[in-house]
Design an enzyme around this catalytic site. Structure first.
Site, short mmCIF file in Angstrom:
data_model
loop_
_atom_site.label_atom_id
_atom_site.label_comp_id
_atom_site.label_asym_id
_atom_site.label_seq_id
_atom_site.Cartn_x
_atom_site.Cartn_y
_atom_site.Cartn_z
N SER A 258 88.53 54.88 66.70
CA SER A 258 89.14 53.61 66.31
C SER A 258 90.52 53.84 65.73
O SER A 258 90.84 54.93 65.23
CB SER A 258 88.27 52.92 65.27
N LYS A 259 91.31 52.79 65.80
CA LYS A 259 92.68 52.79 65.28
C LYS A 259 92.71 53.16 63.80
O LYS A 259 93.64 53.75 63.33
CB LYS A 259 93.23 51.37 65.42
N ARG A 260 91.65 52.73 63.10
CA ARG A 260 91.64 52.94 61.66
C ARG A 260 91.69 54.43 61.29
O ARG A 260 92.16 54.80 60.24
CB ARG A 260 90.41 52.29 61.02
N GLY A 262 93.16 56.87 63.14
CA GLY A 262 94.26 57.63 63.75
C GLY A 262 94.85 56.88 64.91
O GLY A 262 94.46 55.75 65.18
#
Ligand code: GLU
Length: 488
Positions: A258-260, A262
């Site tokens: 997930s974006k959270r 990296g």
């Protein structure tokens, strides 16, 4: 002929998972002398992003995963190539409409007039009763002729697939082997929405068939959709392509990537200064491995060795440290000249003059220390602009200010006697080494202040390497500046 496709939705950027899907599709096609297509799946108008297609193409071409057919770039312009087009779904609405009408006429699909409110209510009731959610077949009871009239008169409706409610759907996945689904758990999927657009599920089947796709390669998240798709193939009497569903990409803590945690967009990696070869090599290993010790693979070598029998079923961890390792390996293989060339956007942005005659030497000093190109300007800027430092920096921990004050002028004097012809790191090391010994200094009490004077930094490459790059005049100038600082 083997034909594979990558079918992204233009929702903004190319996800690294998307790059892997595209890469495996590309590798499999190339290995089998087939064709790799790019199709744009833009039927979800709510998620459409204007530059989405351009961004995806830019990232794919950067990675050299270039389509043979479909939506392509021609001299930076987006265009389409091939006889099975158009390759953008929003340009194929008539085709889907025609195919939906065929299913309706054959009794394999039906109009559904249920309002969004009714569907929400239904879902709430099912959830409250802990039942699986899904359409309850309410509009199956509407007489087909009647339904057709209502639809023609403009009544808001969708077209749904008539999914058999008993039996099983079985198929053979190239990675997972036999996969079975109970039909009763499969919803009567909406095929055509009320806005006249098809859903993904319908368009994907129609297009994969009409575009003569032989192998569908995509992420695991689509596997539960396969029974619906197979039912559509069956109703049309079409041959079903082979399928491979790739394992999920995971964060190091094994949660879904997930974006959270990296960066997930290929363009983020481009901007940071990863080399495309490194990212591709790394991404290829997310799920696949050759079963040997070999880790460094060019795209051509991947084409030669890639094989679905070596793609695993379990999630693949996206480990940035490993990516950094790959990037360092590829950086190592570049000449200083090429390194300057590919790092030019970063160097220029930081105001470093890439035409400076010592630029190649400067990047050579730091090339082994950086992981990504964006770190290069910061790392080499001391070569062009000596940082302002305090005199204390010149004093080695086992030495004293008085000792440095004594040694540095003598060092400058001695270095002045070394000819420009001998001004390279080997010779400098040899000569200064001898001089240190003859004078009975300790090595650190000479080399520390010399290095500090040349770099103005606590940490830097070694003094001889820097001295060679800077050249005699600049070296003497920097040492004299240090002497000046000490006498203040
Ligand atoms: N448009 C789908 C996506 O964005 C493609 C899925 C498939 O390859 O069938 O992932």
């Amino acid at each position: 002929m083997i034909r594979t496709r990558f079918a992204p939705s233009p929702t903004g950027y190319l996800h690294v998972g998307g790059l892997r899907t595209a890469l495996y599709s590309y590798l499999f096609a190339k290995k089998n002398k087939g064709k790799f297509l790019l199709r744009i799946e833009d039927t979800d108008r709510e998620r459409y992003v204007a530059d989405g297609v351009a961004n995806i193409l830019k990232s794919l071409y950067w990675a050299c995963v270039v389509p043979d057919e479909g939506v392509i770039l021609d001299k930076e312009e987006i265009t389409q190539k091939g006889k099975n087009g158009p390759y953008v779904q929003s340009q194929r609405l008539d085709i889907y409409k025609e195919h939906a009408e065929k299913l309706l006429a054959d009794g394999h699909a039906y109009y559904c007039f249920c309002t969004p409110e009714r569907l929400t209510q239904l879902r709430e009731q099912q959830t409250a009763k802990k039942m699986p959610t899904g359409y309850d077949g309410h509009c199956l009871s509407v007489n087909p002729e009647e339904a057709k009239k209502r639809a023609k008169s403009g009544e808001r409706c969708v077209v749904r697939l008539k999914m058999p409610k008993s039996g099983e759907t079985v198929f053979n996945d190239m990675i997972r082997g036999e996969v079975r689904f109970k039909n009763e758990l499969v919803d009567d999927q909406v095929l055509m929405k009320s806005d006249g657009y098809p859903t993904y599920h319908f368009a994907v089947v129609v297009d994969d068939h009409l575009m003569e796709i032989t192998h569908i390669i995509r992420g695991e998240e689509w596997i539960s959709s396969v029974p619906k798709h197979l039912q559509i193939y069956k109703y049309f009497g079409w041959e079903v392509p082979e399928m491979a569903h790739l394992p999920l990409l995971l964060n190091p803590d094994k949660s879904k990537l997930s974006k959270r945690q990296g960066d997930v967009a290929v363009e983020d990696y481009m901007k940071k200064g990863y080399l495309p070869e490194a990212l591709v090599n790394f991404v290829a290993f997310l799920g696949w491995n050759p079963g040997t010790e070999k880790e460094m693979y060019t795209l051509d070598e991947l084409v030669a060795d890639f094989d679905f029998s070596k793609v695993g079923k379990t999630g693949a961890v996206f480990n940035v440290d490993k990516l950094n390792w790959f990037n360092k390996q590829y950086l190592k293989n570049l000449s200083n000249k090429d390194l300057v060339k590919i790092a030019t956007p970063w160097l220029a942005e930081a105001g470093i003059d890439i035409d400076n005659k010592i630029i190649e030497g400067a990047v050579g000093l730091e090339r082994e220390r950086i992981e990504v190109l964006s770190e290069l300007p910061e790392a080499i800027k001391f070569v062009f602009n000596l940082p302002d430092y305090n005199a204390g920096l010149l004093v080695w921990k086992k030495s004293t200010a008085d000792e440095v004050k004594n040694i540095l002028p003598k060092l400058a004097e001695f270095m002045n006697t070394i000819s420009v012809r001998d001004w390279n790191k080997e010779k400098l090391e040899e000569k200064i080494g001898e001089w240190v010994g003859q004078n009975g200094y300790s090595t650190g009490s000479v080399l520390w202040p010399m290095r500090a004077a040349l770099s103005g930094q606590e940490k830097s490459p070694g003094p001889f390497e820097i001295a060679e790059v800077l050249g005699k005049d600049a070296v003497l100038e920097r040492i004299n500046l240090a002497i000046g600082k000490l006498s203040n």
